[in-house]
Design a protein around this motif. Structure first.
Motif, mmCIF file in Angstrom:
data_model
loop_
_atom_site.group_PDB
_atom_site.id
_atom_site.type_symbol
_atom_site.label_atom_id
_atom_site.label_comp_id
_atom_site.label_asym_id
_atom_site.label_seq_id
_atom_site.Cartn_x
_atom_site.Cartn_y
_atom_site.Cartn_z
ATOM 1 N N GLU A 183 0.834 -1.196 0.000
ATOM 2 C CA GLU A 183 0.000 0.000 0.000
ATOM 3 C C GLU A 183 0.868 1.244 0.000
ATOM 4 O O GLU A 183 1.956 1.251 0.582
ATOM 5 C CB GLU A 183 -0.893 0.040 1.238
ATOM 6 C CG GLU A 183 -1.878 -1.092 1.320
ATOM 7 C CD GLU A 183 -2.728 -1.001 2.586
ATOM 8 O OE1 GLU A 183 -2.414 -0.174 3.470
ATOM 9 O OE2 GLU A 183 -3.696 -1.746 2.672
ATOM 10 N N ALA A 184 0.375 2.291 -0.639
ATOM 11 C CA ALA A 184 1.081 3.568 -0.621
ATOM 12 C C ALA A 184 0.068 4.700 -0.703
ATOM 13 O O ALA A 184 -1.033 4.535 -1.236
ATOM 14 C CB ALA A 184 2.061 3.661 -1.779
ATOM 15 N N GLU A 185 0.465 5.846 -0.151
ATOM 16 C CA GLU A 185 -0.343 7.061 -0.235
ATOM 17 C C GLU A 185 0.597 8.218 -0.504
ATOM 18 O O GLU A 185 1.637 8.352 0.152
ATOM 19 C CB GLU A 185 -1.109 7.292 1.060
ATOM 20 C CG GLU A 185 -1.972 8.536 1.033
ATOM 21 C CD GLU A 185 -2.753 8.715 2.322
ATOM 22 O OE1 GLU A 185 -3.646 7.894 2.599
ATOM 23 O OE2 GLU A 185 -2.444 9.678 3.051
ATOM 24 N N ASP B 154 0.629 7.019 -11.220
ATOM 25 C CA ASP B 154 1.649 6.068 -11.647
ATOM 26 C C ASP B 154 2.714 5.888 -10.558
ATOM 27 O O ASP B 154 3.103 4.765 -10.230
ATOM 28 C CB ASP B 154 2.276 6.551 -12.947
ATOM 29 C CG ASP B 154 3.236 5.555 -13.565
ATOM 30 O OD1 ASP B 154 3.002 4.338 -13.465
ATOM 31 O OD2 ASP B 154 4.219 6.006 -14.176
ATOM 32 N N THR B 155 3.182 6.981 -9.996
ATOM 33 C CA THR B 155 4.206 6.933 -8.959
ATOM 34 C C THR B 155 3.704 6.213 -7.712
ATOM 35 O O THR B 155 4.415 5.385 -7.129
ATOM 36 C CB THR B 155 4.668 8.364 -8.607
ATOM 37 O OG1 THR B 155 5.140 9.003 -9.792
ATOM 38 C CG2 THR B 155 5.753 8.355 -7.555
ATOM 39 N N CYS B 156 2.478 6.479 -7.325
ATOM 40 C CA CYS B 156 1.900 5.840 -6.142
ATOM 41 C C CYS B 156 1.721 4.338 -6.368
ATOM 42 O O CYS B 156 2.009 3.529 -5.477
ATOM 43 C CB CYS B 156 0.576 6.511 -5.795
ATOM 44 S SG CYS B 156 -0.042 6.095 -4.147
ATOM 45 N N CYS B 157 1.292 3.960 -7.549
ATOM 46 C CA CYS B 157 1.139 2.538 -7.865
ATOM 47 C C CYS B 157 2.494 1.831 -7.796
ATOM 48 O O CYS B 157 2.608 0.734 -7.240
ATOM 49 C CB CYS B 157 0.528 2.363 -9.258
ATOM 50 S SG CYS B 157 -1.229 2.735 -9.361
ATOM 51 N N GLY B 158 3.527 2.446 -8.352
ATOM 52 C CA GLY B 158 4.864 1.864 -8.297
ATOM 53 C C GLY B 158 5.348 1.681 -6.864
ATOM 54 O O GLY B 158 5.950 0.655 -6.531
ATOM 55 N N ALA B 159 5.068 2.648 -6.009
ATOM 56 C CA ALA B 159 5.457 2.542 -4.602
ATOM 57 C C ALA B 159 4.726 1.387 -3.921
ATOM 58 O O ALA B 159 5.314 0.652 -3.110
ATOM 59 C CB ALA B 159 5.172 3.852 -3.876
ATOM 60 N N ALA B 160 3.455 1.206 -4.241
ATOM 61 C CA ALA B 160 2.688 0.102 -3.654
ATOM 62 C C ALA B 160 3.282 -1.244 -4.054
ATOM 63 O O ALA B 160 3.394 -2.158 -3.239
ATOM 64 C CB ALA B 160 1.216 0.194 -4.071
ATOM 65 N N VAL B 161 3.690 -1.368 -5.319
ATOM 66 C CA VAL B 161 4.312 -2.611 -5.789
ATOM 67 C C VAL B 161 5.629 -2.846 -5.053
ATOM 68 O O VAL B 161 5.890 -3.938 -4.540
ATOM 69 C CB VAL B 161 4.547 -2.585 -7.314
ATOM 70 C CG1 VAL B 161 5.375 -3.788 -7.757
ATOM 71 C CG2 VAL B 161 3.220 -2.557 -8.054
#
Length: 139
Positions: A32-34, A62-69
């Protein structure tokens, strides 16, 4: 053991466009990321209305999705976007911070799947949503 959350945070903070957009990683955990992006007149896409450009919202998603991964327990390393679908639902309210929350909900050997939502202060009406596929590197 590698601290994936620390690595993800360092990665996000080092991305030049993230700095230019004023992105701030406010939460990161297991998949998860925020990220928040304060209102900035330099990012206005429509001078008549003061609405933030959709490209800034897209980069934030896009950046938040990458952080979640990167923070997912089953993801061994870095990631890159394979595919990202963004649905814009409404213009963000001028003057308000935009916050994106992303969740990596499934990982295979090579691909991670992520969902994200971008909101301003009206959390009942998203600004945009995203669904994407990202590489799983290093497995």
């Amino acid at each position: 053991m590698v601290d994936k959350i620390k690595l993800a945070r360092q990665f996000i903070e080092a991305i030049p466009h993230a700095k230019a957009l004023g992105l701030e990683l406010t939460h990161i955990g297991a998949g998860e990321a925020e990220i928040s992006m304060p209102y900035n007149t330099d990012l206005i896409g429509d001078p008549r209305t003061g609405v933030i450009h959709g490209g800034a919202v897209s980069a934030m998603l896009d950046t938040c999705c990458g952080a979640a991964v990167m923070s997912h327990p089953s993801a061994p390393g870095g990631t890159a976007t394979i595919d990202l679908r963004i649905d814009y639902m409404r213009a963000a309210t001028p003057g308000q911070t935009i916050t994106t929350k992303a969740t990596c909900y499934h990982i295979t050997r090579n691909v991670a799947f992520v969902r994200a939502t971008a909101m301003d202060e009206d959390t009942d009406r998203p600004v945009a949503t995203a669904a994407g596929a990202f590489t799983v590197e290093g497995k």
